[in-house]
Design a protein around this motif. Structure first.
Motif, PDB file in Angstrom:
ATOM      1  N   GLU A   1      20.145  70.035  67.523  1.00 13.86           N
ATOM      2  CA  GLU A   1      20.957  71.088  66.924  1.00 13.86           C
ATOM      3  C   GLU A   1      22.067  71.442  67.897  1.00 13.86           C
ATOM      4  O   GLU A   1      21.875  71.410  69.122  1.00 13.86           O
ATOM      5  CB  GLU A   1      20.131  72.346  66.623  1.00 13.86           C
ATOM      6  CG  GLU A   1      19.157  72.207  65.476  1.00 13.86           C
ATOM      7  CD  GLU A   1      19.837  72.144  64.119  1.00 13.86           C
ATOM      8  OE1 GLU A   1      20.892  72.802  63.939  1.00 13.86           O
ATOM      9  OE2 GLU A   1      19.309  71.431  63.239  1.00 13.86           O
ATOM     10  N   THR A   2      23.228  71.796  67.357  1.00  9.01           N
ATOM     11  CA  THR A   2      24.316  72.352  68.143  1.00  9.01           C
ATOM     12  C   THR A   2      24.509  73.789  67.702  1.00  9.01           C
ATOM     13  O   THR A   2      24.696  74.050  66.511  1.00  9.01           O
ATOM     14  CB  THR A   2      25.622  71.556  67.948  1.00  9.01           C
ATOM     15  OG1 THR A   2      25.391  70.196  68.305  1.00  9.01           O
ATOM     16  CG2 THR A   2      26.737  72.131  68.805  1.00  9.01           C
TER      17      THR A   2
ATOM     18  N   ALA B   1      32.041  63.782  58.904  1.00  8.35           N
ATOM     19  CA  ALA B   1      31.271  63.147  59.978  1.00  8.35           C
ATOM     20  C   ALA B   1      30.330  64.127  60.659  1.00  8.35           C
ATOM     21  O   ALA B   1      29.166  63.818  60.905  1.00  8.35           O
ATOM     22  CB  ALA B   1      32.219  62.522  61.003  1.00  8.35           C
ATOM     23  N   ILE B   2      30.801  65.329  60.987  1.00 14.99           N
ATOM     24  CA  ILE B   2      29.953  66.300  61.679  1.00 14.99           C
ATOM     25  C   ILE B   2      30.035  67.664  61.017  1.00 14.99           C
ATOM     26  O   ILE B   2      29.849  68.702  61.670  1.00 14.99           O
ATOM     27  CB  ILE B   2      30.324  66.416  63.171  1.00 14.99           C
ATOM     28  CG1 ILE B   2      31.791  66.846  63.340  1.00 14.99           C
ATOM     29  CG2 ILE B   2      30.051  65.123  63.912  1.00 14.99           C
ATOM     30  CD1 ILE B   2      32.136  67.288  64.763  1.00 14.99           C
ATOM     31  N   ALA B   3      30.292  67.701  59.722  1.00 13.91           N
ATOM     32  CA  ALA B   3      30.440  68.979  59.029  1.00 13.91           C
ATOM     33  C   ALA B   3      30.204  68.786  57.545  1.00 13.91           C
ATOM     34  O   ALA B   3      30.196  67.659  57.030  1.00 13.91           O
ATOM     35  CB  ALA B   3      31.834  69.557  59.266  1.00 13.91           C
TER      36      ALA B   3
ATOM     37  N   GLY C   1      31.279  74.107  59.364  1.00 13.51           N
ATOM     38  CA  GLY C   1      30.322  73.646  60.360  1.00 13.51           C
ATOM     39  C   GLY C   1      30.379  74.490  61.613  1.00 13.51           C
ATOM     40  O   GLY C   1      31.253  75.354  61.765  1.00 13.51           O
ATOM     41  N   THR C   2      29.447  74.222  62.526  1.00 14.94           N
ATOM     42  CA  THR C   2      29.403  74.976  63.778  1.00 14.94           C
ATOM     43  C   THR C   2      30.705  74.831  64.544  1.00 14.94           C
ATOM     44  O   THR C   2      31.224  75.812  65.096  1.00 14.94           O
ATOM     45  CB  THR C   2      28.224  74.495  64.637  1.00 14.94           C
ATOM     46  OG1 THR C   2      27.003  74.735  63.932  1.00 14.94           O
ATOM     47  CG2 THR C   2      28.184  75.208  65.974  1.00 14.94           C
ATOM     48  N   ALA C   3      31.250  73.621  64.602  1.00 20.09           N
ATOM     49  CA  ALA C   3      32.482  73.389  65.363  1.00 20.09           C
ATOM     50  C   ALA C   3      33.711  73.943  64.644  1.00 20.09           C
ATOM     51  O   ALA C   3      34.599  74.524  65.274  1.00 20.09           O
ATOM     52  CB  ALA C   3      32.657  71.899  65.625  1.00 20.09           C
TER      53      ALA C   3
END
Length: 313
Positions: free
Chosen positions: A60-61, A210-212, A270-272
């Protein structure tokens, strides 16, 4: 000849070795040692941990801001669910992992940054069978990240259809350390000179970035999250949907690729990214070709709600 070193000589060389990214590491924890350290030169994982050579692990981030860890319980719940999906027994209960995360954040002694939590099958061999590994591992690191400016959100992102095959449903719904498809999508974006690659499933429906996660505001003004068949259930995405219900209709449904031409807005969640608007998809404008009002409103209420519920350290 390559020298064969004793323990002390190896440690001396390790401390002298170049360590890219060391200046970003605030503090880290290794459950095998049961302690926190601030010297990034000593942050490592065993080569025979299946987390390393098989990608047999979960992660997890987690964001922290204004000395508060954001959405911690939602991340811990997903970490446990991902581990259960791999039949991976975490080395300690979730409430202990929670305590460790807060202590690492405190040891890092910075108001803003990220926490990376990794749980692996553990060391024990270079085979593939989990039976090699008598004890799972847990690593937690606090590190600096560059803050997004208001101008970045106002500019928005460009997106395109990825050529990387969509993740199989079983793997897509688990947050494992096997992120090779995301890596390839990120490389693809760099090669195309765009910001975000989006994947589509076998039925030509939108899945995720990709990351979201990705969402749209459809032609009727409904906030729509694509069904999580081939996508991770995002903590930020689900919170955004909950908050959006206060001021607009919300649905979780299939989003055919053809529908993108008619949507009012497209959002990356997303987190970022938190919540940022997509201005163009495949070179064509989304809505008016700039981040829309829903993206701006959701970003504000997300930031406020998550910070209010954050865990201070």
């Amino acid at each position: 000849m390559i020298p064969v070193l004793d323990t002390q000589a190896w440690l001396d060389r390790l401390l002298e070795a170049e360590r890219p990214g060391a200046d970003a590491i605030l503090a880290f924890y290794d459950h095998r040692i049961g302690a926190i350290c601030r010297d990034a030169r000593l942050m490592s994982a065993p080569l025979d941990d299946h987390l390393v050579h098989r990608g047999d692990g979960v992660f997890e981030t987690i964001r922290f801001t204004e000395r508060k860890v954001i959405h911690l319980d939602a991340h811990l719940k997903r970490l446990a669910a991902s581990a259960a999906g791999l039949e991976l027994t975490l080395p300690c209960p979730s409430d202990e992992i929670r305590r460790i995360i807060l202590e690492v954040a405190r040891a890092g002694d910075a108001p803003e940054g990220n926490l990376r939590v990794l749980a692996g099958r553990g060391p024990g061999g270079f085979g593939i069978s989990p039976s090699e590994c008598p004890q799972s591992t847990l690593y937690v690191a606090a590190y600096k990240v560059a803050l997004r400016s208001d101008a970045w959100y106002e500019r928005g992102l460009t997106a395109f259809r990825s050529e990387i095959p969509v993740k199989p449903a079983m793997l897509a719904r688990l947050k494992t350390t096997n992120y090779l498809s995301g890596v390839l999508m990120t490389l693809e974006a760099r090669q195309k000179g765009m910001d975000v690659a989006l994947s589509f499933d076998a039925e030509d429906c939108l899945t995720e970035a990709a990351i979201a996660n990705v969402a749209v505001v459809d032609a009727d003004g409904t906030f729509v999250l694509p069904e999580f068949r081939n996508a991770l259930v995002g903590t930020t995405a689900m919170k955004a949907a909950e908050l959006a219900r206060v001021f607009m209709p919300v649905e979780i449904r299939r989003v055919p690729a053809a529908e993108i031409a008619t949507v009012r807005e497209m959002l990356i969640l997303g987190t970022a990214h938190e919540c940022v608007g997509v201005t163009h998809f495949e070179g064509r404008p989304i809505g008016e070709g700039r981040p829309g009002p829903v993206a701006a409103r959701l970003r504000g209420v997300l930031r406020q709600a998550l910070l209010a519920a954050g865990d201070p350290f």
